[in-house]
Design an enzyme around this catalytic site. Sequence first.
Site, short mmCIF file in Angstrom:
data_model
loop_
_atom_site.label_atom_id
_atom_site.label_comp_id
_atom_site.label_asym_id
_atom_site.label_seq_id
_atom_site.Cartn_x
_atom_site.Cartn_y
_atom_site.Cartn_z
N GLU A 106 0.83 -1.20 0.00
CA GLU A 106 0.00 0.00 0.00
C GLU A 106 0.87 1.25 0.00
O GLU A 106 1.99 1.24 0.50
CB GLU A 106 -0.90 0.01 1.24
CG GLU A 106 -1.91 -1.14 1.20
CD GLU A 106 -2.79 -1.23 2.45
OE1 GLU A 106 -4.01 -1.35 2.28
OE2 GLU A 106 -2.27 -1.18 3.57
N CYS A 126 6.99 -6.85 6.71
CA CYS A 126 8.12 -6.27 7.44
C CYS A 126 8.64 -7.31 8.42
O CYS A 126 7.85 -8.06 9.00
CB CYS A 126 7.69 -5.02 8.21
SG CYS A 126 9.07 -4.16 9.04
N CYS A 130 7.48 -5.11 15.30
CA CYS A 130 7.05 -4.20 16.37
C CYS A 130 5.59 -4.55 16.72
O CYS A 130 4.73 -4.58 15.82
CB CYS A 130 7.17 -2.75 15.91
SG CYS A 130 8.86 -2.31 15.40
N CYS A 133 2.42 -2.45 15.51
CA CYS A 133 2.30 -2.09 14.08
C CYS A 133 1.67 -3.24 13.32
O CYS A 133 2.12 -4.39 13.41
CB CYS A 133 3.69 -1.78 13.53
SG CYS A 133 3.70 -1.47 11.74
N CYS A 357 -0.24 5.63 10.06
CA CYS A 357 1.00 4.95 10.44
C CYS A 357 0.69 3.64 11.14
O CYS A 357 -0.10 3.58 12.07
CB CYS A 357 1.80 5.78 11.43
SG CYS A 357 2.40 7.30 10.77
N1 SAH Z 1 10.01 0.61 9.43
C1 SAH Z 1 10.08 2.04 9.46
C2 SAH Z 1 8.90 2.69 8.76
C3 SAH Z 1 7.60 2.24 9.36
S1 SAH Z 1 6.20 3.14 9.68
C4 SAH Z 1 10.12 2.51 10.91
O1 SAH Z 1 9.83 1.73 11.79
O2 SAH Z 1 10.48 3.65 11.15
C5 SAH Z 1 6.48 4.74 10.17
C6 SAH Z 1 6.22 5.02 11.63
O3 SAH Z 1 4.92 4.59 12.10
C7 SAH Z 1 7.22 4.33 12.54
O4 SAH Z 1 7.70 5.25 13.47
C8 SAH Z 1 6.38 3.30 13.23
O5 SAH Z 1 6.94 2.89 14.44
C9 SAH Z 1 5.06 4.04 13.38
N2 SAH Z 1 3.94 3.18 13.72
C10 SAH Z 1 3.83 1.86 13.48
N3 SAH Z 1 2.65 1.40 13.95
C11 SAH Z 1 2.01 2.46 14.48
C12 SAH Z 1 0.72 2.64 15.09
N4 SAH Z 1 -0.11 1.61 15.25
N5 SAH Z 1 0.40 3.87 15.51
C13 SAH Z 1 1.24 4.91 15.33
N6 SAH Z 1 2.43 4.81 14.75
C14 SAH Z 1 2.82 3.60 14.34
#
Ligand code: SAH
Length: 395
Positions: A106, A126, A130, A133, A357
Amino acid sequence: MTALPLVFDAPRRGMPPRHLADLTREEARAAVTELGQPAFRADQLARHFYRGVTDPALMTDLPAAARQDLTEALLPGLLTVVRHQTADNGRTRKTLWRLHDGALVESVLMRYPDRATVCISSQAGCGMACPFCATGQSGLTRNLSAAEIIGQAVAAAAAMANGELDGGPGRLSNVVFMGMGEPLANYARVRKTLDALLTPAPHGLGLSQRAVTVSTVGLVPAIRRLTDEGRNVTLAVSLHAPDDELRDTLVPINTRWKVGEVIDAADAYARKTGRRYSVEYALIRDVNDQPFRADLLGTLLAGRLAHVNLIPLNPTPGSPWDASPLPAQREFVARLRAAGVATTVRDTRGQDIDGACGQLAAADRVEGVPAVALPTPQLEPPVPLGDEADQADGA
Ligand code: SAH
């Protein structure tokens, strides 16, 4: 420069056919010559690709007899739209793409009064796991090729130019690597993508370095490599906790590279580029939003070339966690600012289409696209905290 550990070498299976955007200019010229065409045709193909022209019939500067061969050989269609979903009065649009092997990714295009930002994916799924996420829950399917990553930005630029988002024709100004995947775990292809984003037309999109943001969980050797290579894009680091004990659980790669090492690497990047980095911090109710953690984060970052971008947690299916309540958010912001740390709260575009995000999760639906989007638990939309509620792209 040390090689990245093999653990980040995602499966190569499923990689797409060769595409012009994967090649250097010399390689592209050689490929065109092999097809019996003069080398300058490579430049013509590049101009079409970066303008989002996909129909050979519109490539009238190429001889009609050669169009088909050239486009089949060098501009294969790698991204097929499965669906668009719009939100925020037509100013946010999430696109689900099918790749040649059926994998789904996406991207999300967001229009603001002063800019338009596309959030792109660098991997299908990924591997960073985490727990808050949605993408992290599905595991890694594969790396995207450079052309598959670049193609998402090109499509967004074309959508803006064609006025497909509410507000009429416009220009794509920003790209953030905040979609699915860990960009620095797909380093070589992301580096190629950066070149394509920054190179002026006809061989790229001609974006400015500061308008491109690479967001990472903190793969320290890759941050150092990016630092050495002098592409001065904006760096965002997903910290989410100031202390190793909690970060080990929220960002599992922290067991390999600790908070201190990540911040050291980001500092070195800032010194080299002269540019502030962003520290991303998802505010999770009663998990990482305590006042003492705000103070720890303030102490950690005071005096550094960093600013904090707080993201009230976006809900993901099956997760027990939710966003910090507004008073806790306000307290967190106040404590960071009192410590002298620049702090903003990101707005949450596209939450109702699972486009915010951490909500991008197409990869676990590879076997078939559901007729309806996965249900999203309803949360009150975060209330802006005044002037700072404008940081969707962390720039
Ligand atoms: N892998 C990269 C890019 C991922 S997404 C990274 O981790 O930085 C971009 C951001 O969204 C990251 O900071 C990630 O931690 C955050 N993120 C992931 N899940 C989220 C959620 N459920 N709510 C808010 N932010 C989130």
